[in-house]
Write a protein that holds these residues in place. Sequence first.
Motif, mmCIF file in Angstrom:
data_model
loop_
_atom_site.group_PDB
_atom_site.id
_atom_site.type_symbol
_atom_site.label_atom_id
_atom_site.label_comp_id
_atom_site.label_asym_id
_atom_site.label_seq_id
_atom_site.Cartn_x
_atom_site.Cartn_y
_atom_site.Cartn_z
ATOM 1 N N ASN A 780 0.795 -1.229 0.000
ATOM 2 C CA ASN A 780 0.000 0.000 0.000
ATOM 3 C C ASN A 780 0.827 1.279 0.000
ATOM 4 O O ASN A 780 0.305 2.352 0.283
ATOM 5 C CB ASN A 780 -0.935 -0.012 1.210
ATOM 6 C CG ASN A 780 -1.887 -1.187 1.176
ATOM 7 O OD1 ASN A 780 -2.700 -1.306 0.267
ATOM 8 N ND2 ASN A 780 -1.772 -2.078 2.154
ATOM 9 N N GLY A 781 2.103 1.182 -0.282
ATOM 10 C CA GLY A 781 2.967 2.348 -0.280
ATOM 11 C C GLY A 781 4.296 2.016 0.354
ATOM 12 O O GLY A 781 4.639 0.849 0.570
ATOM 13 N N ASP A 782 5.058 3.048 0.650
ATOM 14 C CA ASP A 782 6.378 2.864 1.246
ATOM 15 C C ASP A 782 6.252 2.878 2.763
ATOM 16 O O ASP A 782 6.284 3.930 3.398
ATOM 17 C CB ASP A 782 7.323 3.973 0.764
ATOM 18 C CG ASP A 782 8.762 3.723 1.224
ATOM 19 O OD1 ASP A 782 8.994 2.739 1.954
ATOM 20 O OD2 ASP A 782 9.643 4.511 0.847
ATOM 21 N N PHE A 783 6.099 1.701 3.352
ATOM 22 C CA PHE A 783 6.010 1.553 4.789
ATOM 23 C C PHE A 783 7.195 0.751 5.317
ATOM 24 O O PHE A 783 7.073 -0.047 6.246
ATOM 25 C CB PHE A 783 4.691 0.879 5.184
ATOM 26 C CG PHE A 783 3.477 1.663 4.776
ATOM 27 C CD1 PHE A 783 3.352 2.996 5.136
ATOM 28 C CD2 PHE A 783 2.461 1.088 4.029
ATOM 29 C CE1 PHE A 783 2.243 3.741 4.771
ATOM 30 C CE2 PHE A 783 1.349 1.823 3.657
ATOM 31 C CZ PHE A 783 1.234 3.145 4.022
ATOM 32 N N THR A 784 8.351 0.952 4.700
ATOM 33 C CA THR A 784 9.567 0.237 5.069
ATOM 34 C C THR A 784 10.122 0.766 6.387
ATOM 35 O O THR A 784 9.768 1.866 6.834
ATOM 36 C CB THR A 784 10.613 0.393 3.963
ATOM 37 O OG1 THR A 784 10.781 1.783 3.675
ATOM 38 C CG2 THR A 784 10.164 -0.336 2.691
ATOM 39 N N PRO A 785 11.021 -0.003 7.045
ATOM 40 C CA PRO A 785 11.521 0.396 8.368
ATOM 41 C C PRO A 785 12.194 1.764 8.398
ATOM 42 O O PRO A 785 12.107 2.482 9.402
ATOM 43 C CB PRO A 785 12.507 -0.716 8.715
ATOM 44 C CG PRO A 785 12.063 -1.888 7.923
ATOM 45 C CD PRO A 785 11.495 -1.343 6.653
ATOM 46 N N LYS A 786 12.851 2.150 7.316
ATOM 47 C CA LYS A 786 13.587 3.422 7.320
ATOM 48 C C LYS A 786 12.659 4.612 7.579
ATOM 49 O O LYS A 786 13.100 5.668 8.049
ATOM 50 C CB LYS A 786 14.319 3.618 5.998
ATOM 51 C CG LYS A 786 13.390 3.827 4.807
ATOM 52 C CD LYS A 786 14.152 4.043 3.507
ATOM 53 C CE LYS A 786 13.179 4.275 2.344
ATOM 54 N NZ LYS A 786 13.903 4.496 1.068
ATOM 55 N N GLN A 787 11.349 4.459 7.276
ATOM 56 C CA GLN A 787 10.412 5.564 7.438
ATOM 57 C C GLN A 787 10.251 5.975 8.904
ATOM 58 O O GLN A 787 9.834 7.087 9.196
ATOM 59 C CB GLN A 787 9.039 5.184 6.868
ATOM 60 C CG GLN A 787 9.050 4.764 5.395
ATOM 61 C CD GLN A 787 9.321 5.917 4.468
ATOM 62 O OE1 GLN A 787 10.380 6.531 4.530
ATOM 63 N NE2 GLN A 787 8.369 6.232 3.613
ATOM 64 N N ALA A 788 10.574 5.069 9.821
ATOM 65 C CA ALA A 788 10.451 5.390 11.246
ATOM 66 C C ALA A 788 11.667 6.135 11.788
ATOM 67 O O ALA A 788 11.684 6.521 12.960
ATOM 68 C CB ALA A 788 10.227 4.114 12.051
ATOM 69 N N PHE A 789 12.677 6.348 10.938
ATOM 70 C CA PHE A 789 13.909 7.004 11.387
ATOM 71 C C PHE A 789 14.304 8.159 10.471
ATOM 72 O O PHE A 789 15.458 8.568 10.443
ATOM 73 C CB PHE A 789 15.051 5.980 11.463
ATOM 74 C CG PHE A 789 14.760 4.832 12.391
ATOM 75 C CD1 PHE A 789 15.000 4.935 13.754
ATOM 76 C CD2 PHE A 789 14.220 3.653 11.910
ATOM 77 C CE1 PHE A 789 14.716 3.886 14.606
ATOM 78 C CE2 PHE A 789 13.931 2.594 12.757
ATOM 79 C CZ PHE A 789 14.177 2.707 14.119
ATOM 80 N N ASP A 790 13.318 8.682 9.709
ATOM 81 C CA ASP A 790 13.632 9.736 8.736
ATOM 82 C C ASP A 790 13.333 11.140 9.256
ATOM 83 O O ASP A 790 13.508 12.123 8.541
ATOM 84 C CB ASP A 790 12.871 9.493 7.420
ATOM 85 C CG ASP A 790 11.352 9.553 7.576
ATOM 86 O OD1 ASP A 790 10.877 9.801 8.706
ATOM 87 O OD2 ASP A 790 10.641 9.348 6.560
ATOM 88 N N GLY A 791 12.841 11.255 10.514
ATOM 89 C CA GLY A 791 12.559 12.563 11.083
ATOM 90 C C GLY A 791 11.287 13.203 10.573
ATOM 91 O O GLY A 791 11.005 14.361 10.885
ATOM 92 N N ASP A 792 10.495 12.460 9.810
ATOM 93 C CA ASP A 792 9.276 12.997 9.213
ATOM 94 C C ASP A 792 8.065 12.298 9.836
ATOM 95 O O ASP A 792 7.874 11.099 9.649
ATOM 96 C CB ASP A 792 9.301 12.753 7.705
ATOM 97 C CG ASP A 792 8.080 13.332 6.998
ATOM 98 O OD1 ASP A 792 7.183 13.850 7.679
ATOM 99 O OD2 ASP A 792 8.029 13.253 5.755
ATOM 100 N N GLN A 793 7.247 13.056 10.553
ATOM 101 C CA GLN A 793 6.089 12.466 11.198
ATOM 102 C C GLN A 793 4.908 12.299 10.254
ATOM 103 O O GLN A 793 3.791 11.986 10.681
ATOM 104 C CB GLN A 793 5.703 13.301 12.418
ATOM 105 C CG GLN A 793 6.741 13.236 13.510
ATOM 106 C CD GLN A 793 6.382 14.068 14.721
ATOM 107 O OE1 GLN A 793 5.238 14.457 14.910
ATOM 108 N NE2 GLN A 793 7.383 14.351 15.551
ATOM 109 N N GLY A 794 5.163 12.454 8.969
ATOM 110 C CA GLY A 794 4.145 12.162 7.967
ATOM 111 C C GLY A 794 4.384 10.837 7.271
ATOM 112 O O GLY A 794 3.580 10.399 6.463
#
Length: 891
Positions: A780-794
């Motif tokens: 359903n999109g880019d929900f990879t682990p790196k997204q939790a450490f990118d500083g973006d709360q979106g």
Amino acid sequence: MNASPRRPLLAAATAVAVGGAALAVPAAAAEPALLSRGAPVLASSVENADYTPARAAVDGDQGTRWASQATDDQWIQVDLGAVATLDRLDLAWESAYGSAYDVQVSDDGASWTTAASVTDGDGGGDTVDLDATGRYVRLQGVDRGTGYGYSLWELEVYGTPGTSTPGGQDPAPGTCADDNAALGRPATASSSEAPDYYPASAAVDGSTSTRWSSAASDAQWLQVDLGAVQDVCGVDVVWEGAYGKGYEIQVSDDGSSWTTLRTVTDGDGGTDSLAVDGSGRYVRLQGVERGTGYGYSVWELAVHLGDGATDPTDPTDPTDPTDPTDPYPDYVNPGWAGTTGPITSASHVEVVEHGEGWRLEVDGEPYTVRGLTWGPSFAEADTYMPGLAAMGANTTRTWGTGPDTVTLLDSAAEHGIRVIMGFWLVPGGGPGSGGCVSYQGATAYEAETRAHILAQVEAYKSHPGVLMWSVGNESILGLQNCYSGAELEAERTAYTQFVNDMSVAIHAIDPDHPVSSTDAWSGAWPYYEANSPDLDLLQINSYGDVCNIADFWEAGGYDRPYIVTEGGADGEWEVPDDVNGVPDEPSDVAKGAAYVDSWKCIMEHEDKGLGATFFHYGTEGDFGGVWFNVVPGGNKRLGYYALAKTWGQDIAAMNTPPQIRDMTIEGDVTSVEAGSTITVDMDVVDPDGDPITYVPFFNSKYIDGSGGLAWTEHTEPSPGTLRMTAPQRLGVWKVYVWAEDGQGNVGVETRSIRVVAPEVAGTNVALGKPASASSFDPWNGDFTPKQAFDGDQGTRWSSDWDDEEWIQVDLGSVTSFDHVQLVWETAFALAYDIQVSDDGQSWTTVRSVTDGDGGVDSLDASGTGRYVRLALHDRGTAWGYSLYEMGVYAS
């Protein structure tokens, strides 16, 4: 949990690859400023005006987006307000990106110069260097990268703001102000293509994603009331595609006699900025010749004032229409008195010719429909019907009729109230509601519906409480969610033919009561006119645009009168957004005044407008109930008494509600830390001197669609000052305060806050570091682990739907830390461990949580290791785990 992917804008200080070509961001002596955030924006098209408007691309929220129609030649442009020196353009694409596009600039919004071209775009984040100047910046699509249109999370223009007007000339002091004097002022028009979707008010709401659209003829007009005679020196017209080739700018002191200040004969659309010289209270755009086969369509009409301008809402002016000390408009017109007291026998009701049109008569006596739609359960009719009668109402309305309706009818008749008996038709109760059916040809649905309606008519035709029958609600508009093109037109024709057949059949059973049908769109009336000749009168649901109904009726030359079957304050779909990007709900005082203004407009359409059942005599105290109900929780609001006064009741002898003059939330409402203390200041007066009790609530509709209000504990350090704790969950919340007087009355006001994660002292050593997880959602999109450490709360990581999951980060070397912050999406963890490891194999737990409740978890967790893992054990929802951010901090 199937949210769309969200990408951060790329860092401005790095070289960015666009389609393989590196675009280096040059060093600058001073960091360029972000110029486009919240600026007026315009687009060639939108995929869905409610969900993907143009303004979403400049709102700073990477969870909202603009999406165009699915063709190559689409564009979006932003007005920076003055000619600026441009440094770069940052684009955050949703999946539907542009493989080729131009960046264009203009000083006037008409003549465009290409400042940069991209021919090998591949989506994600693009940074395009610019060496140009301009007031307007346009992204002009050339070639789409997918089969969809173009879709942008964010468009950001950076540079040095301009200090001069377009053309390089500073305005002379005191000549023509930049402020838009038309913003939010009352606006009317000769017609509206669809009053609930393209009202006159949309042209003065400050949003270039909403618009007024007229009927398709040349002599149409749009005007705004400035509130007092003003010196007018400039008018801006921002056209949608349907522009005016020839038109005039006119002014008037009284709204009757007009003077032309400027004539345009060579209009070509876009934005027209016109210098004028004159004065008047009213400013009109008078169409002369259309530039297309459609009507006129205006995103925004702005009026600029010169020397001699006055404040039309001067609080010292005793005629100030917004004076908060008198919340009840001074307009009394109950219409025809009608019958009073209990109704003990069936009546003969008919529409008869009268004066210049018609009137409704009950047993030969004139009758004005004066009431509200019914909200409580039928079983509660005896509890709430006396209050409806006490405000001077004589009518209520239902949407559906069945065996239990007799309870309502009995109570209504006992209290002198008559009922407009509604029948549901699919789709009804809102666009597409109830599913989709076809009205072409005989169907089982039509047969079943016909049998049900006629059975109810037979059962209730002789009941004293019946006023008329109403077949269908908002179905002509709703059919657009089921069909399109020629098929939609065929269905609308077939639907209104079915309504006519039902009217004939009802009249055959019951010749003593009129039959009608209602919709939420004045554009439905031509279908009734063409296909439903048996209807006795027309009906319409209309809110912010109700005062344009008379003009629409006159322009259409209809052969029967009408009643308004729903109406009131501007709806959520009609108001401009507030500072947090959500609909700005009208105040309690404004809602009460809106009922009276609407009634006045209906009554002034003499012998055509036969009355109204306003929305809503409902008792719900939820999101929609606060917006529209006059008796939420059984407590009477200002709107109840405003209508009572207008309908001839002596409210001076009544105990009336607290009057909320202002509600202020201290601090920055666009950035309220989760769990912090909120201070709300209430300016409230009770006209009867009753002690006021304040009851605060939160609502999360703009986060998860919830309509309910959640009571929250609070303290009151001084009268009218409330302190409460902000929710833990991130996003835009509504804060409500009910001011109760203990006498069955209430005032309700609401504001929005945006809840953000608390700042954490120290350095986030996990930011941008490599991450891995036990699983992630690949569909359903880019929900990879790196997204939790990118500083973006979106952006976020999302796991499989299992209890035992984990996510970890590699800090690169053994590192000491003392705090961990977790920012959860809806799918949170009840139980989890924070673990560390030097080798990624052997793990040590440094903090355990067994009572997680979502939102933001800020945890003191001291540890040392190269790897930090969040080991998850127990889900808080039926979904997996979903994490916006995981920060690991070293102080």
